[in-house]
Design an enzyme around this catalytic site. Structure first.
Site, PDB file in Angstrom:
ATOM      1  N   LEU A 162       0.891  -1.507   0.021  1.00  7.19           N
ATOM      2  CA  LEU A 162      -0.438   0.063   0.208  1.00  7.19           C
ATOM      3  C   LEU A 162       1.217   1.129   0.008  1.00  7.19           C
ATOM      4  CD1 LEU A 162      -2.734  -0.773   2.822  1.00  7.19           C
ATOM      5  CD2 LEU A 162      -3.298  -0.853   0.320  1.00  7.19           C
ATOM      6  N   ASP A 163       0.522   2.399  -0.555  1.00  8.40           N
ATOM      7  CA  ASP A 163       1.054   3.502  -0.549  1.00  8.40           C
ATOM      8  C   ASP A 163       1.442   3.691   0.975  1.00  8.40           C
ATOM      9  OD1 ASP A 163       0.792   3.459  -3.703  1.00  8.40           O
ATOM     10  OD2 ASP A 163      -0.633   5.127  -3.884  1.00  8.40           O
ATOM     11  N   ARG A 164       2.424   4.585   0.681  1.00  5.02           N
ATOM     12  CA  ARG A 164       3.112   5.241   2.593  1.00  5.02           C
ATOM     13  C   ARG A 164       2.176   5.520   2.537  1.00  5.02           C
ATOM     14  NH1 ARG A 164       8.016   7.331   5.434  1.00  5.02           N
ATOM     15  NH2 ARG A 164       7.528   7.912   6.551  1.00  5.02           N
TER      16      ARG A 164
END
Length: 269
Positions: free
Chosen positions: A92-94
């Site tokens: 998942l994106d940060r």
């Protein structure tokens, strides 16, 4: 199927369904100021909720990351000496929070990696879009990531490095110029939901990379549901977690509750 409900806090609820008993009350592991709800674990899997702004794995920032913290959880809980194995099978994106699954064995890692590569799992995201999305859409684009900047752009299909991307998006509610939507991925490209919605004219609220997010705003994107076949058992597992009512999510509580009930109805049908 047995449907298990757990309340993590008053403003967030998580659902876990499977063909065997689920954890009735998720463990919340706290380390280095991060609190991580553990939704499910067995000898092969670990399913947890990634907090927003925590990297999924170690990066150049040197900040704490989800994978390392969960290795610490396993090491502490089971008093394991030496290094701990935990496989990262998706990301998942940060700035994005939500459900993630990790592999506790190499066999599970290999099988789950194949599942994600073949898009045999189902992932549903909740997001808040700027603008009024008037109906369901299928977004199809070709994306290319710039390795120097990390930015992803929509490009022509024949552009060097272009990768096909597809997702379904449907509005759940529109209010005050914003749309609460559900996005379902058919491909797993970097920043896909953010880039494709922005290209369609509906950037995500709080996205300061591809939208009009401002400092202090938290991007309104949440990995809310993951449905995946167990890597070693004849079981289909479903995990659902929703964001707490803050930022752009505030004001859409009833619609998010309806979406939760819809997911519960899917399980019981």
């Amino acid at each position: 199927m047995v449907w298990a409900y757990a309340s993590l806090r008053r403003t967030r609820r998580s659902y876990i369904s499977q063909k065997v008993n689920a954890m009735s009350e998720p463990t919340v592991y706290t380390s280095m100021c991060w609190s991580i709800p553990i939704l499910y674990e067995d000898n092969h899997l670990l399913v947890a909720v990634k907090p927003p702004n925590l990297p999924a794995q170690a990066d150049s920032s040197g900040d704490a990351d989800m994978l390392t913290l969960l290795k610490g959880y396993i090491k502490e809980k089971y008093e394991k000496p030496g290094s701990v194995y935990l496989g990262l099978v998706h990301r998942l994106d940060r700035p994005v929070g939500g459900v993630m699954v990790f592999a506790r064995t190499s066999k599970a890692a290999a099988r789950l990696s194949k599942t994600f590569a073949q898009h045999a799992q189902e992932r549903r995201y909740l997001c808040v879009l700027e603008g009024a999305l008037d109906g369901p859409r299928t977004l199809e684009d070709h994306l290319r990531k710039d390795p120097a900047t990390g930015m992803v752009r929509v490009v022509d299909a024949d552009a060097p490095g272009a990768k096909y991307a597809r997702l379904d998006t449907r509005p759940l509610a529109c209010r005050d110029g914003l749309t609460l939507a559900e996005a379902r991925l058919h491909t797993g490209r970097a920043h896909q939901i953010r880039v494709q919605h922005a290209a369609a004219g509906f950037p995500l609220w709080g996205d300061n990379r591809y939208g009009r997010g401002r400092p202090g705003q938290q991007i309104a994107l949440w990995a809310a549901a993951l449905i995946v076949k167990h890597p070693t058992k004849d079981q289909v597992l479903r995990f659902v977690d929703t964001p707490k009512a803050a930022g752009a999510w505030k004001g859409f509580e009833s619609e998010i509750g309806e979406w939760e009930r819809e997911m519960r109805g899917d399980v019981r049908s």
